[in-house]
Design an enzyme around this catalytic site. Structure first.
Site, PDB file in Angstrom:
ATOM      1  N   LYS A  62       4.809   7.216  -7.391  1.00 31.55           N
ATOM      2  CA  LYS A  62       5.834   8.213  -7.052  1.00 31.55           C
ATOM      3  C   LYS A  62       7.240   7.617  -7.142  1.00 31.55           C
ATOM      4  O   LYS A  62       8.121   8.178  -7.769  1.00 31.55           O
ATOM      5  CB  LYS A  62       5.621   8.759  -5.632  1.00 31.55           C
ATOM      6  CG  LYS A  62       4.329   9.513  -5.439  1.00 31.55           C
ATOM      7  CD  LYS A  62       4.280  10.212  -4.086  1.00 31.55           C
ATOM      8  CE  LYS A  62       4.299   9.271  -2.898  1.00 31.55           C
ATOM      9  NZ  LYS A  62       3.102   8.421  -2.758  1.00 31.55           N
TER      10      LYS A  62
ATOM     11  N   ARG B 294       3.704  15.260   3.662  1.00 28.81           N
ATOM     12  CA  ARG B 294       2.397  14.596   3.617  1.00 28.81           C
ATOM     13  C   ARG B 294       1.368  15.384   4.404  1.00 28.81           C
ATOM     14  O   ARG B 294       0.182  15.062   4.350  1.00 28.81           O
ATOM     15  CB  ARG B 294       2.505  13.179   4.196  1.00 28.81           C
ATOM     16  CG  ARG B 294       2.768  12.109   3.120  1.00 28.81           C
ATOM     17  CD  ARG B 294       3.029  10.798   3.841  1.00 28.81           C
ATOM     18  NE  ARG B 294       2.707   9.619   3.103  1.00 28.81           N
ATOM     19  CZ  ARG B 294       3.598   8.834   2.500  1.00 28.81           C
ATOM     20  NH1 ARG B 294       4.852   9.162   2.473  1.00 28.81           N
ATOM     21  NH2 ARG B 294       3.224   7.720   1.915  1.00 28.81           N
TER      22      ARG B 294
ATOM     23  N   ARG C 227       3.459  -4.943  -6.250  1.00 27.12           N
ATOM     24  CA  ARG C 227       4.704  -4.170  -6.127  1.00 27.12           C
ATOM     25  C   ARG C 227       5.837  -4.988  -5.511  1.00 27.12           C
ATOM     26  O   ARG C 227       5.631  -5.749  -4.570  1.00 27.12           O
ATOM     27  CB  ARG C 227       4.424  -2.939  -5.272  1.00 27.12           C
ATOM     28  CG  ARG C 227       5.611  -2.027  -5.123  1.00 27.12           C
ATOM     29  CD  ARG C 227       5.206  -0.614  -4.943  1.00 27.12           C
ATOM     30  NE  ARG C 227       4.656  -0.319  -3.629  1.00 27.12           N
ATOM     31  CZ  ARG C 227       4.387   0.915  -3.232  1.00 27.12           C
ATOM     32  NH1 ARG C 227       4.593   1.935  -4.037  1.00 27.12           N
ATOM     33  NH2 ARG C 227       3.880   1.117  -2.039  1.00 27.12           N
TER      34      ARG C 227
ATOM     35  N   ARG D 180       6.616  -5.373   0.140  1.00 23.28           N
ATOM     36  CA  ARG D 180       6.547  -4.616   1.387  1.00 23.28           C
ATOM     37  C   ARG D 180       5.416  -5.144   2.263  1.00 23.28           C
ATOM     38  O   ARG D 180       4.337  -5.448   1.767  1.00 23.28           O
ATOM     39  CB  ARG D 180       6.290  -3.135   1.075  1.00 23.28           C
ATOM     40  CG  ARG D 180       7.555  -2.345   0.969  1.00 23.28           C
ATOM     41  CD  ARG D 180       7.307  -0.965   0.467  1.00 23.28           C
ATOM     42  NE  ARG D 180       6.297  -0.221   1.216  1.00 23.28           N
ATOM     43  CZ  ARG D 180       5.976   1.041   0.960  1.00 23.28           C
ATOM     44  NH1 ARG D 180       6.581   1.688  -0.017  1.00 23.28           N
ATOM     45  NH2 ARG D 180       5.065   1.666   1.665  1.00 23.28           N
TER      46      ARG D 180
ATOM     47  N   ARG E 127      -3.784   3.330   4.845  1.00 23.02           N
ATOM     48  CA  ARG E 127      -2.847   4.290   4.237  1.00 23.02           C
ATOM     49  C   ARG E 127      -3.609   5.296   3.379  1.00 23.02           C
ATOM     50  O   ARG E 127      -3.289   6.478   3.380  1.00 23.02           O
ATOM     51  CB  ARG E 127      -1.791   3.535   3.405  1.00 23.02           C
ATOM     52  CG  ARG E 127      -0.825   2.752   4.296  1.00 23.02           C
ATOM     53  CD  ARG E 127      -0.002   1.749   3.515  1.00 23.02           C
ATOM     54  NE  ARG E 127       0.914   2.352   2.584  1.00 23.02           N
ATOM     55  CZ  ARG E 127       1.500   1.682   1.583  1.00 23.02           C
ATOM     56  NH1 ARG E 127       1.262   0.394   1.417  1.00 23.02           N
ATOM     57  NH2 ARG E 127       2.336   2.294   0.785  1.00 23.02           N
TER      58      ARG E 127
HETATM   59  P1  AMP Z   1       5.916   5.249   1.562  1.00 18.31           P
HETATM   60  O1  AMP Z   1       7.126   4.408   1.304  1.00 18.31           O
HETATM   61  O2  AMP Z   1       6.091   6.670   1.095  1.00 18.31           O
HETATM   62  O3  AMP Z   1       4.652   4.616   1.056  1.00 18.31           O
HETATM   63  O4  AMP Z   1       5.775   5.339   3.147  1.00 18.31           O
HETATM   64  C1  AMP Z   1       5.571   4.183   3.941  1.00 18.31           C
HETATM   65  C2  AMP Z   1       5.069   4.582   5.321  1.00 18.31           C
HETATM   66  O5  AMP Z   1       6.035   5.440   5.970  1.00 18.31           O
HETATM   67  C3  AMP Z   1       3.784   5.400   5.326  1.00 18.31           C
HETATM   68  O6  AMP Z   1       2.630   4.575   5.266  1.00 18.31           O
HETATM   69  C4  AMP Z   1       3.900   6.133   6.670  1.00 18.31           C
HETATM   70  O7  AMP Z   1       3.617   5.266   7.743  1.00 18.31           O
HETATM   71  C5  AMP Z   1       5.380   6.453   6.713  1.00 18.31           C
HETATM   72  N1  AMP Z   1       5.705   7.757   6.084  1.00 18.31           N
HETATM   73  C6  AMP Z   1       6.399   7.974   4.941  1.00 18.31           C
HETATM   74  N2  AMP Z   1       6.533   9.291   4.684  1.00 18.31           N
HETATM   75  C7  AMP Z   1       5.880   9.923   5.684  1.00 18.31           C
HETATM   76  C8  AMP Z   1       5.654  11.305   5.991  1.00 18.31           C
HETATM   77  N3  AMP Z   1       6.097  12.269   5.206  1.00 18.31           N
HETATM   78  N4  AMP Z   1       4.942  11.590   7.109  1.00 18.31           N
HETATM   79  C9  AMP Z   1       4.487  10.618   7.931  1.00 18.31           C
HETATM   80  N5  AMP Z   1       4.663   9.304   7.698  1.00 18.31           N
HETATM   81  C10 AMP Z   1       5.373   8.951   6.588  1.00 18.31           C
END
Ligand code: AMP
Length: 213
Positions: free
Chosen positions: A13, A87, A122, A155, A166
């Site tokens: 994404k 999400r 990554r 990360r 996740r």
């Molecule tokens: P990402 O960078 O999108 O992979 O998000 C990293 C982490 O942030 C995820 O594993 C969740 O813990 C949290 N997170 C990101 N977006 C959301 C969302 N829309 N709802 C809930 N948690 C989120």
């Protein structure tokens, strides 16, 4: 043009978002970036978010919606791309209630094996959210951001142990989200497309452009 990019963690994404926002002059809004930035604050909310991200769980709908609302309302007239939001169906309904029209929902579909490969290589430039991959999309100079020359990081939640949580969070909520947007695409003027994201970055990018053009 307002776009939602759905897909499992590691489906690409963030990488595809970089190309799309450049191509169409729109703004990227990433809840992951917003939450990581909030997690750095030394307050109760920051500590709570840090702990949830470290476990690979989803942050509560209430917190996420509160944090993202402003960015969505202040979006540029050309539009935005939502990366990592919604999400859950609860978040999708909250987005719908803002009455901001969504034109495209694109769902990146990828196998778990490919996710692990992508996640473990990554690299990230934290201030901008730019994403690289050691093999598939390497920076010009080792561990340095192409634009600023800043150091890139891996990360903390990009490891095989946390990615399992996740992914399980993703699968828990994703089916309902797909049902929601499939129905929305039938009732409202919104396109919902699934894209096979197991291929190369360029191939996926071409598929996305075909949908968006
Ligand atoms: P990402 O960078 O999108 O992979 O998000 C990293 C982490 O942030 C995820 O594993 C969740 O813990 C949290 N997170 C990101 N977006 C959301 C969302 N829309 N709802 C809930 N948690 C989120």
């Amino acid at each position: 043009m307002n776009i939602i990019l759905l897909g499992a963690p590691g489906s690409g994404k963030g990488t595809q978002a970089q190309f799309i926002i450049k191509e169409y002059g729109i703004k990227r809004i990433s809840t992951g970036d917003i939450l990581r930035s909030s997690s750095k604050k030394n307050n109760i909310l920051g500590k709570k978010i840090t702990s949830i991200i470290k476990q690979g769980k989803l942050v509560s709908d209430k917190i996420v919606i509160q944090l993202i609302e402003d960015s969505i309302k202040k979006h540029s007239s050309k539009g935005f791309l939502l990366d990592g939001f919604p999400r859950t169906v609860f978040q999708a309904i909250a987005l719908k209630q803002t009455l901001i029209k969504i034109d495209h929902v694109i769902d990146l579909i990828i196998s778990n094996d490919e996710i692990i490969k992508r996640i473990t290589g990554r690299l990230m430039h934290v201030p901008s959210g730019r994403i690289y991959h050691k093999v598939y999309n390497p920076p010009k100079y080792n561990h340095k951001d192409d634009i600023t020359g800043d150091d890139l990081i891996c990360r903390e939640d990009d490891n095989e142990y946390i990615i399992k949580n996740r992914l399980s969070e993703y699968y828990k909520f994703n089916k309902l989200l797909i049902n929601f947007y499939t129905k929305e695409s039938q009732l409202n003027n919104l396109s919902y497309n699934q894209v096979n994201a197991n291929s190369s970055i360029i191939t996926i990018n071409q598929k996305l452009k075909k949908i968006l053009d």
